[in-house]
Design a protein around this motif. Sequence first.
Motif, PDB file in Angstrom:
ATOM      1  N   ALA A 149       0.650  -1.288   0.042  1.00 46.46           N
ATOM      2  CA  ALA A 149       0.024   0.158   0.049  1.00 46.46           C
ATOM      3  C   ALA A 149       0.853   1.166  -0.080  1.00 46.46           C
ATOM      4  N   TYR A 150       1.965   1.349   0.893  1.00 50.38           N
ATOM      5  CA  TYR A 150       2.860   2.518   0.861  1.00 50.38           C
ATOM      6  C   TYR A 150       3.498   2.663  -0.643  1.00 50.38           C
ATOM      7  N   ALA A 151       3.731   1.509  -1.416  1.00 48.66           N
ATOM      8  CA  ALA A 151       4.445   1.645  -2.880  1.00 48.66           C
ATOM      9  C   ALA A 151       3.414   2.294  -3.666  1.00 48.66           C
ATOM     10  N   GLY A 152       2.272   1.780  -3.786  1.00 47.94           N
ATOM     11  CA  GLY A 152       1.170   2.258  -4.551  1.00 47.94           C
ATOM     12  C   GLY A 152       0.870   3.578  -4.399  1.00 47.94           C
ATOM     13  N   ALA A 153       0.612   4.053  -3.103  1.00 48.43           N
ATOM     14  CA  ALA A 153       0.103   5.550  -2.721  1.00 48.43           C
ATOM     15  C   ALA A 153       1.419   6.327  -2.776  1.00 48.43           C
ATOM     16  N   GLY A 154       2.633   5.991  -2.569  1.00 42.24           N
ATOM     17  CA  GLY A 154       4.058   6.810  -2.873  1.00 42.24           C
ATOM     18  C   GLY A 154       4.109   6.939  -4.484  1.00 42.24           C
ATOM     19  N   ALA A 155       3.929   5.880  -5.179  1.00 39.29           N
ATOM     20  CA  ALA A 155       4.027   6.051  -6.754  1.00 39.29           C
ATOM     21  C   ALA A 155       3.074   7.189  -7.414  1.00 39.29           C
ATOM     22  N   LEU A 156       1.726   6.984  -6.685  1.00 44.21           N
ATOM     23  CA  LEU A 156       0.592   7.709  -7.238  1.00 44.21           C
ATOM     24  C   LEU A 156       0.772   9.282  -6.665  1.00 44.21           C
ATOM     25  N   GLY A 157       1.582   9.457  -5.690  1.00 43.48           N
ATOM     26  CA  GLY A 157       1.844  10.855  -5.145  1.00 43.48           C
ATOM     27  C   GLY A 157       3.022  11.397  -6.089  1.00 43.48           C
ATOM     28  N   LEU A 158       4.009  10.561  -6.136  1.00 43.76           N
ATOM     29  CA  LEU A 158       5.243  10.952  -7.210  1.00 43.76           C
ATOM     30  C   LEU A 158       4.852  11.284  -8.438  1.00 43.76           C
ATOM     31  N   PHE A 159       3.989  10.399  -9.114  1.00 44.51           N
ATOM     32  CA  PHE A 159       3.555  10.708 -10.432  1.00 44.51           C
ATOM     33  C   PHE A 159       2.594  11.963 -10.569  1.00 44.51           C
ATOM     34  N   GLY A 160       2.008  12.110  -9.576  1.00 43.90           N
ATOM     35  CA  GLY A 160       0.848  13.325  -9.555  1.00 43.90           C
ATOM     36  C   GLY A 160       1.437  14.740  -9.319  1.00 43.90           C
ATOM     37  N   PHE A 161       2.216  14.737  -8.384  1.00 43.98           N
ATOM     38  CA  PHE A 161       3.138  15.944  -8.212  1.00 43.98           C
ATOM     39  C   PHE A 161       4.218  16.076  -9.279  1.00 43.98           C
ATOM     40  N   GLY A 162       4.871  15.005  -9.485  1.00 42.53           N
ATOM     41  CA  GLY A 162       6.159  15.125 -10.421  1.00 42.53           C
ATOM     42  C   GLY A 162       5.727  15.586 -11.486  1.00 42.53           C
ATOM     43  N   GLY A 163       4.678  15.287 -12.382  1.00 40.90           N
ATOM     44  CA  GLY A 163       4.275  15.585 -13.603  1.00 40.90           C
ATOM     45  C   GLY A 163       3.838  17.117 -13.629  1.00 40.90           C
ATOM     46  N   LEU A 164       3.492  17.753 -12.643  1.00 42.43           N
ATOM     47  CA  LEU A 164       2.912  19.007 -12.871  1.00 42.43           C
ATOM     48  C   LEU A 164       4.050  20.062 -13.686  1.00 42.43           C
ATOM     49  N   ALA A 165       3.557  20.756 -14.569  1.00 40.62           N
ATOM     50  CA  ALA A 165       4.312  22.033 -15.101  1.00 40.62           C
ATOM     51  C   ALA A 165       3.452  23.093 -15.402  1.00 40.62           C
ATOM     52  N   ARG A 166       4.312  24.079 -15.453  1.00 36.90           N
ATOM     53  CA  ARG A 166       3.578  25.464 -15.602  1.00 36.90           C
ATOM     54  C   ARG A 166       3.975  25.848 -17.078  1.00 36.90           C
ATOM     55  N   GLY A 167       2.869  25.976 -18.046  1.00 31.63           N
ATOM     56  CA  GLY A 167       3.278  26.490 -19.316  1.00 31.63           C
ATOM     57  C   GLY A 167       3.198  28.027 -19.340  1.00 31.63           C
TER      58      GLY A 167
END
Length: 378
Positions: A149-167
């Motif tokens: 559960a830690y791995a799944g939630a951490g991966a989801l958080g990293l992908f969610g915040f890590g993919g943010l970009a400002r155009g």
Amino acid sequence: MSTTSSTTTSHTPEPGGPVEDAAARPARLIRNESTTEIPVHLLFRGDPGTAPVPLRPAVVGRRQGTGEQPRLRGPVVAKPKSVPEVDPELTERRARVVPGAVGVLAGVCGVAGCVLTSWWAGVLPSLAAEALRLPAYAGAGLGPAQWAAYAGAGALGLFGFGGLARGRTGQAWVLGLFGRYRGTVRRTGLLWINPLLLRRRVDVRLRHWRSEPMPAADGNGVALKAVTLVVWRVRDTARATLGVEDHETYLRECVEAALARVPVDPPGTARGQGEAPGEALTRLVAADAGPVGLEVFSVRPVRAEYAPEVAAAMHRRRIAALDARQRASALTSVVDSVEDTVTRLTMRGLVELDDYERKVLVRDLTVAFCAGRGEAGP
């Protein structure tokens, strides 16, 4: 005429010879020693009994007796100028992105999953549980299920915040995955881009670049240093980023190559005031930079300077040319004034001059006008 008479009498039939042979010979042809026949009517054009001689075409169709046909030269096709080529498949296309709210939601869900997993494992501090109003729970401990559960939630958080970009306006993202072009993002605002993609930011605004002094030459081939102002922008981000190593360096080298082919005169000269050098430079640089995704609007020389050792010689030449032009203008004005004065005096009958007196008057007036201009000049 003496040559013609002697040649004609040499062909008179000898006494006792056959009359028929003499009558059969052409009466109007002169034969020399080398069997060349000259029509008499070319020498005596007024003779009414001359017969026209047919003329053959002047163009030789083929050589007689050899069977050789004429050689026809086809039109010479100019060799096309080689232009830089880039992979035709490398063209800008839109990348797939999603709004930034999706990434924020995914990141929040990942963080919430980590918190709940900690509460489930019983490792969540009591103060955090009370702040989050979670019920008291002893916890099941850190087992394989909790770590998953830690791995799944951490991966989801990293992908969610890590993919943010400002155009940003005037900026674009060029995306690539494992060396392959995946698209270009020109949208503005908060976006979510796959964090596994490599991002390269490219400025697509209208830009101007003032070059450093580059070697060039004027219309006479004299070396000088020219500074140009280039107005350009990136039209195709894929080719500008991936087609060349550095598109700004490539543009600078294109400008330098164009300056080597187009003569540039210093501003202030008669030829330097025209728009022809700038238009020629713009056309050459645009043709070289277009295939790599750069759009060039203008290339204008803003300053051109000779080398110190050449500048003095060019200044002396320019001063000499201006002095010669001023002298010619002054001489023309003096001659016109003298002519007008002498004409008025003679036409109105004020004086009657012969040739000698006219020459003396012209000389005196010329000296007087020239002396007057010399005194007024300084």
